[in-house]
Design an enzyme around this catalytic site. Structure first.
Site, PDB file in Angstrom:
ATOM      1  N   SER A   1       3.440  -6.426   2.816  1.00  0.00           N
ATOM      2  CA  SER A   1       3.066  -5.501   1.740  1.00  0.00           C
ATOM      3  C   SER A   1       4.072  -5.414   0.605  1.00  0.00           C
ATOM      4  O   SER A   1       3.763  -4.864  -0.451  1.00  0.00           O
ATOM      5  CB  SER A   1       2.841  -4.100   2.311  1.00  0.00           C
ATOM      6  OG  SER A   1       1.669  -4.072   3.079  1.00  0.00           O
TER       7      SER A   1
ATOM      8  N   LYS B   1       6.705   3.478  -4.240  1.00  0.00           N
ATOM      9  CA  LYS B   1       5.347   3.463  -3.692  1.00  0.00           C
ATOM     10  C   LYS B   1       4.987   4.877  -3.239  1.00  0.00           C
ATOM     11  O   LYS B   1       5.840   5.583  -2.665  1.00  0.00           O
ATOM     12  CB  LYS B   1       5.348   2.483  -2.512  1.00  0.00           C
ATOM     13  CG  LYS B   1       4.023   2.219  -1.856  1.00  0.00           C
ATOM     14  CD  LYS B   1       4.241   1.199  -0.722  1.00  0.00           C
ATOM     15  CE  LYS B   1       2.965   0.763  -0.060  1.00  0.00           C
ATOM     16  NZ  LYS B   1       3.205  -0.247   0.998  1.00  0.00           N
TER      17      LYS B   1
ATOM     18  N   SER C   1       0.220  -4.049   0.368  1.00  0.00           N
ATOM     19  CA  SER C   1      -0.248  -2.747  -0.068  1.00  0.00           C
ATOM     20  C   SER C   1       0.605  -2.146  -1.196  1.00  0.00           C
ATOM     21  O   SER C   1       0.175  -1.194  -1.836  1.00  0.00           O
ATOM     22  CB  SER C   1      -0.236  -1.777   1.116  1.00  0.00           C
ATOM     23  OG  SER C   1       1.074  -1.629   1.654  1.00  0.00           O
TER      24      SER C   1
END
Lengths: 472, 65
Positions: free
Chosen positions: A179, A81, A155
């Protein structure tokens, strides 16, 4: 072979490399070809480290011939990420504000995966600053690999896509309030939120200090356990970290016999939970019962308020981190992010403290249930992935704000508020072909039992082997 | 139930050093009112022993391990 190769698990790929059946270069090239084919349509990667990955693959190939000791991920391509710092590679946090930010050091978790022999393929898309509710993604709209009109969940959006669509052998995300677990559930991958305090956050752009937990998104529970075994433990920089109590893979193949599992009826039977999700989760409980687990219902009446409590606390922490930038460069944030942060900045302090006390009450309730059961079982999300458009319209009332922001979060945030680990894994599909996520919640620092339960379920079912309709 | 108006929310934002207008102001007002409603409901809970320690150390008594 190559077309199928990219779908193999990281554990399998590491074994094939070690056996010299495949080469790291062949594998990196296969993933790069798949990224070239699908990334524009899916919006998974913000940055692809093509040349560097090829170079590292060649070096990994040479190392194989030298007989030197090999790390557990030797030659295996992974992606992270874009919230994790990477030395010499820009780290945007999904924001225009950080579009040119290039760290000089790897985040601890990235450094550990690389030290284990992993090859960094690139940086994965996310909602801005890892807060949900981004309206316009500056580096491309993430799209669900099962239906590109649907959300991926956030996310760690790109991490969910990369794992499910085989755009990397494994991915890393960060879970503050769901997330990692939500994109895993909606994209059809496995996602693990480790115990807060087990995986260091050093070099990870913070969302909420008291709940941020880096964790893997993979195509199997076995892979999640492998990645956790590499990234867990103190790094000498993040002072809240504790040593892992043992190898999280220790009990992986012990099966579900003898485990006690509590089915959280408050979430499973909630009117918010879609019927297809409820049926899939109930069937999963039956599967585990069939494998020898003791399965009983448990009611956790405070859990429905977890979403609001979480947002009051986590968003407050985020608003504190962003306050100066919000005041001086507010226009450069995405409108959804800006509105979320400003709201948190204006929340009366007394309500914030009430939320902190409610967190303690929710934690007490969860810990008490985990005193009775080894693992709690619930849906990861109340529905399968919704249409992208459904989250982008204006909010026209107080009631709509509550529905959109609090309700769904009450499924994943209880584990975050209670600092316990939780695992999401595929447990079925809707009639429309969208994946459904099963959430298992465990005791603090007892990832071994949590992963054992997940692995027992995974061995018995084939949901995790299904592939999204994306030809080679 | 308290219902904050847009004007009140704008004033709060100004006090916090944040500019707020247009669509942002309307939406933040709704979001803030949603928080006030839900968190106001916490007043009905018995939180006598609920001390707001955010993330207690692993060896805290009562932790499930």
């Amino acid at each position: 072979m190559t077309a199928d190769l990219v779908h193999r698990s990281a554990v399998e790929l590491a074994g094939l490399i070690r056996a010299r059946t495949i080469s790291p270069l062949e594998l990196v090239e296969a993933y790069l070809a798949r990224i070239d084919r699908w990334n524009e349509a899916l919006g998974a990667y913000v940055t692809v480290c093509r040349e560097r990955a090829l170079e590292e693959a060649r070096a990994a190939e040479q190392a194989l011939g030298h007989g030197a000791p090999l790390g557990p991920l030797h030659g295996v391509p992974f992606a992270v990420k874009d919230q994790f710092d990477t030395a010499g590679v820009r780290t945007t946090s999904g924001s225009r504000l950080h579009r040119d930010r290039v760290p000089t050091e790897d985040a601890s978790v990235v450094a550990r995966l690389r030290s284990a022999g992993g090859i960094l393929l690139g940086k994965l898309n996310l909602t801005e600053f890892a807060l949900g509710g981004t309206l316009t993604h500056p580096f491309g709209q993430p799209r669900n690999p099962w239906d590109r009109t649907r959300e991926t969940g956030g996310s760690s959006s790109g991490s969910g896509i990369a794992a499910a669509a085989a755009l990397a052998a494994a991915a890393l995300g960060e879970d503050t309030g769901g997330s990692v677990r939500t994109p895993a559930a909606w994209c059809g991958a496995v996602g693990l939120r480790p115990t807060w305090g087990l995986v260091p956050r050093s070099g990870c752009v913070p969302v909420a200090w008291s709940m941020d937990a880096p964790g893997p998104l993979t195509r199997s529970v076995e892979d999640a356990a492998l990645l956790l075994s590499i990234i867990a433990g103190p790094d000498g920089r993040d002072r809240w970290m504790r040593p892992a109590p043992g190898d999280p893979r220790a009990d992986l193949e012990r099966g579900a016999g003898g485990l006690s599992i509590g089915v959280v009826t408050t979430l499973v039977d909630s009117p918010e939970t879609d019927g297809e999700v409820r049926e899939a989760v109930r069937r999963s409980a039956d599967t585990l019962r069939g494998l020898g687990a003791r399965v009983e219902d448990v009611d956790l009446p405070l859990v429905p308020m977890a979403g609001a409590v979480f947002m009051a606390l986590a968003d407050g922490e985020a608003a504190a981190w962003h306050h100066r930038t919000l005041a001086t460069r507010g226009d450069e944030y995405d409108a959804g992010t800006r509105r979320r942060l400003v709201t948190a900045a204006l929340l009366p302090a007394t309500l914030g403290q009430q939320a902190a006390r409610a967190r303690a009450a929710i934690r007490t309730q969860l810990w008490a249930a985990l005193g009775r059961f080894d693992v709690l079982l619930a849906p990861t999300a109340p529905t399968a992935a919704p249409p992208i458009a459904s989250a982008q319209g204006p909010i026209a009332s107080r009631a709509e704000a509550g529905r959109r922001f609090f309700n769904r979060r009450s499924y994943t945030t209880p584990a975050s508020l209670a600092s316990v680990p939780a695992l999401s894994l595929p447990c079925g599909f809707t009639a429309g072909g969208l994946p459904i996520g099963l959430q298992l919640i465990g005791r603090r620092f007892d990832e071994a039992t949590l992963l054992r339960a997940g692995r027992a379920y995974e061995r018995e079912t084939d949901w995790h082997t299904r592939r999204p309709p994306l030809p080679a | 139930m308290i219902e904050l108006t847009s004007a009140e929310v704008r004033a709060l934002a100004a006090a916090a050093g944040l500019r707020l207008d247009g669509a942002d102001l309307a939406e933040v007002t709704h979001r803030l009112n949603a928080f006030v409603e839900v968190l106001g409901g916490l007043a009905g809970l018995d939180l006598t022993d609920a001390e707001p320690a955010p993330a207690p150390p692993p060896d805290l008594p009562g932790a499930p391990r």
